[in-house]
Design an enzyme around this catalytic site. Structure first.
Site, PDB file in Angstrom:
ATOM      1  N   GLU A 257       0.836  -1.208   0.000  1.00 47.56           N
ATOM      2  CA  GLU A 257       0.000   0.000   0.000  1.00 47.56           C
ATOM      3  C   GLU A 257       0.873   1.261   0.000  1.00 47.56           C
ATOM      4  OE1 GLU A 257      -3.266  -0.169   2.831  1.00 47.56           O
ATOM      5  OE2 GLU A 257      -4.187  -1.802   1.699  1.00 47.56           O
TER       6      GLU A 257
ATOM      7  N   GLU B 208      -5.155  -8.430  -1.035  1.00 45.72           N
ATOM      8  CA  GLU B 208      -5.982  -8.184   0.164  1.00 45.72           C
ATOM      9  C   GLU B 208      -7.417  -7.978  -0.298  1.00 45.72           C
ATOM     10  OE1 GLU B 208      -4.663  -5.316   3.127  1.00 45.72           O
ATOM     11  OE2 GLU B 208      -2.568  -5.858   2.738  1.00 45.72           O
TER      12      GLU B 208
HETATM   13  O1  AHR Z   1      -5.539  -6.220   6.431  1.00 47.69           O
HETATM   14  C1  AHR Z   1      -5.433  -5.117   7.271  1.00 47.69           C
HETATM   15  C2  AHR Z   1      -4.711  -3.941   6.636  1.00 47.69           C
HETATM   16  O2  AHR Z   1      -5.467  -3.455   5.570  1.00 47.69           O
HETATM   17  C3  AHR Z   1      -3.367  -4.228   6.015  1.00 47.69           C
HETATM   18  O3  AHR Z   1      -2.337  -4.184   6.942  1.00 47.69           O
HETATM   19  C4  AHR Z   1      -3.213  -3.109   5.041  1.00 47.69           C
HETATM   20  O4  AHR Z   1      -2.390  -3.450   3.950  1.00 47.69           O
HETATM   21  C5  AHR Z   1      -4.644  -2.786   4.637  1.00 47.69           C
HETATM   22  O5  AHR Z   1      -4.907  -1.435   4.684  1.00 47.69           O
END
Ligand code: AHR
Length: 513
Positions: free
Chosen positions: A194, A317
């Site tokens: 991110e 994610e």
């Molecule tokens: O999954 C939780 C968080 O969500 C992770 O650490 C991050 O990459 C995202 O914003």
């Protein structure tokens, strides 16, 4: 309907009442399906809340039965799930993780503060060696996420050398001193996480330069070179995938992408995990289905610069994100998991299968006790969530070849201003030679009928599992860990075709014979 049916019958169309109301599902012979990479069913385990500590790792001295510190009950459940891949150590945590803190004797490892997640102490009990013990016990591939945010190219390069070097280099020798002779197999390595947010608030241009800078120095033996992953965009933003594929022409095997389903779409009040109104059910489904458009749009920009589809699009994610319950540490992201989550998972799987030509990996967030988890634990207790069951039902799709489907006459499920297609489906030819079908009815109020005609593939019988329940928020608790679980299902075809009744809010996965 009342008017049309007699008219059709009068015109000689021999359609039954159910045929008129039923979703029609056929093979789409105009397009070729891709192989559904098993890593589409990948997991994510971050140093976050009780995701690793207590959730999977209890340490070798714990009273909870464990193997090398990893709890046996959770390991067994994950092995049953045939977890193909685990991403570690973050997430946001990755960009503050210094790998040297997590090697050597446990007592000598420094205690740090987990600044991203609750400000709790991180004693580094789980580090590189422990992570690889976990993936090796699971028979899963390793996805290591490097620290771009607060690390240096040297630190990142040395971590990779520590894990993969074969000879007598001081880092290979240090690994041996710490108990591991053979190099670890690093299947995937990501440069930051991110980058647009917790990974450094960068622009695509700035990150792309850094990506090229860091990867210049990332070296591993030819037989142990990971696939390189660049940190990409999120939600509707395609600028990261576009800029990266236009400007990075080497050492980039994939661009990552993150998207979370929030019932309200708002980060301040996201919606509750349980006891939610039907308006939250439909908005959750609606927002989940947005994944299809996000992937499509990213594929369009990637196709411009990489028409041969050499670079993968990894949704590393995804999942639901609800409000933390009162009394829980807000930084731990613990949430209950209901039938709604299982349906969200299945809808996403069907979307990922459709895009399997570019989407070669996805990682649900997260494996245990965090966000849309497979498993919840409470000290020595453990339960399997409805999402776990959805993953297990879809196991035959791992490495299967997608058989594209054409759906027509799909009824809408509507509430207020929101409307979604009630039925979603996917099919594939699995490694065992059989064809599998998965169907989802996202309407919580009404059963739907699906009529399936797979042309050249005759359907005599189907058998598999059905997941459904009476309540939209049906879930398992430590007191009732099997309140919701799949049930056996079978049906017979007629003239090589099949008509199936899908109960309201259900997932059905069957093998065709
Ligand atoms: O999954 C939780 C968080 O969500 C992770 O650490 C991050 O990459 C995202 O914003």
């Amino acid at each position: 309907m009342r008017v049309i049916k007699p008219l059709l019958l009068a015109l000689g169309f021999g359609l039954s009442a159910t045929a008129l109301a039923a979703t029609q599902i056929q093979l789409d012979s105009s397009t070729q399906g891709a192989v559904i990479n098993k890593n589409i069913y990948g997991q994510f385990a971050e140093h976050l809340g009780r995701g690793i500590y207590e959730g999977i790792w209890v340490g070798p001295d714990s009273k909870i039965a464990n193997t090398k510190g990893w709890r046996n009950d959770v390991l067994a459940a994950l092995k049953d799930l045939q977890v193909p891949l685990v991403r570690w150590p973050g997430g946001c945590f990755a960009d503050e993780y210094h790998w040297r803190d997590g090697i050597g004797p446990h007592k000598q490892r420094p205690v740090k503060v987990n600044t991203n997640w609750g400000g709790v102490e991180e004693d580094n009990a789980v580090g590189t060696h422990e992570f690889f013990e976990l993936v090796e016990m699971l028979g899963a591939e390793a996805y290591v996420n490097g620290n771009l945010g607060t690390g240096t190219p040297q630190e990142m390069a040395e971590w990779l050398e520590y894990m993969t070097a074969e000879g007598k280099s001081s880092l290979a020798e240090l690994r041996r001193k710490n108990g591991r002779d053979k190099p670890f197999k690093v299947h995937y390595f990501a440069v930051g996480n991110e980058a647009w947010g917790c990974g450094g608030n960068m622009t695509p241009e700035y990150y792309t330069n850094l990506y090229k800078h860091y990867t210049t120095f990332l070296k591993a033996p030819a037989n142990n070179t990971p696939k390189w992953i660049a940190s990409g965009g999120h939600s509707e933003d395609t600028s990261w995938a576009e800029y990266l594929t236009a400007n990075v022409k080497q050492k980039m095997d994939a661009v990552s992408f993150h998207y979370y389903t929030l019932p309200t779409g708002q980060w301040d009040v996201k919606g509750a995990a349980l006891q939610f109104p039907e308006s939250d059910w439909i908005s959750t489904m609606h927002r989940t289905l947005a994944m299809d458009g996000f992937i499509t749009n990213n594929k369009v920009v990637m196709d411009k610069h990489d028409p041969e589809k050499k670079v993968g699009f990894y949704v590393d994610e995804w999942g639901t994100w609800y409000d933390v319950e009162k009394g829980d540490n807000p930084g731990f992201l613990y949430q209950q998991n209901s039938l709604r989550d299982a349906i969200v998972a299945a809808l996403n799987f069907n979307i990922f299968h459709k895009h399997a030509d570019r989407v070669h990996m996805t990682n649900i967030a997260q494996m245990v006790n965090v966000l849309q988890a497979m498993i919840l634990t409470d000290k020595e207790k453990m339960l399997l969530t409805p999402t776990y069951h959805a993953f297990k039902m879809y196991v035959p799709f791992q490495d299967a070849t997608a058989l594209p489907l054409k759906l027509s006459n799909v009824p809408d499920y509507k509430l207020g201003e929101v409307s979604i297609p009630a039925v979603s489906a996917t099919a594939a030819k699995a490694k065992d030679g059989h064809v599998y079908l998965a169907l989802v009815n996202a309407n919580p109020n009404k059963a739907e009928t699906a009529e399936i005609n797979l042309a050249g593939i005759s359907i005599n019988t189907v058998s598999g599992q059905l997941l459904t329940a009476d309540a939209m928020d049906a879930h398992n608790t430590f007191a009732k860990p099997e309140a919701i679980k799949p049930k056996a299902f079978s049906a017979k075809g007629e003239n090589g075709k099949l008509s199936l009744e899908l109960p309201a809010k259900s997932i059905l996965v069957v093998k065709v014979q």
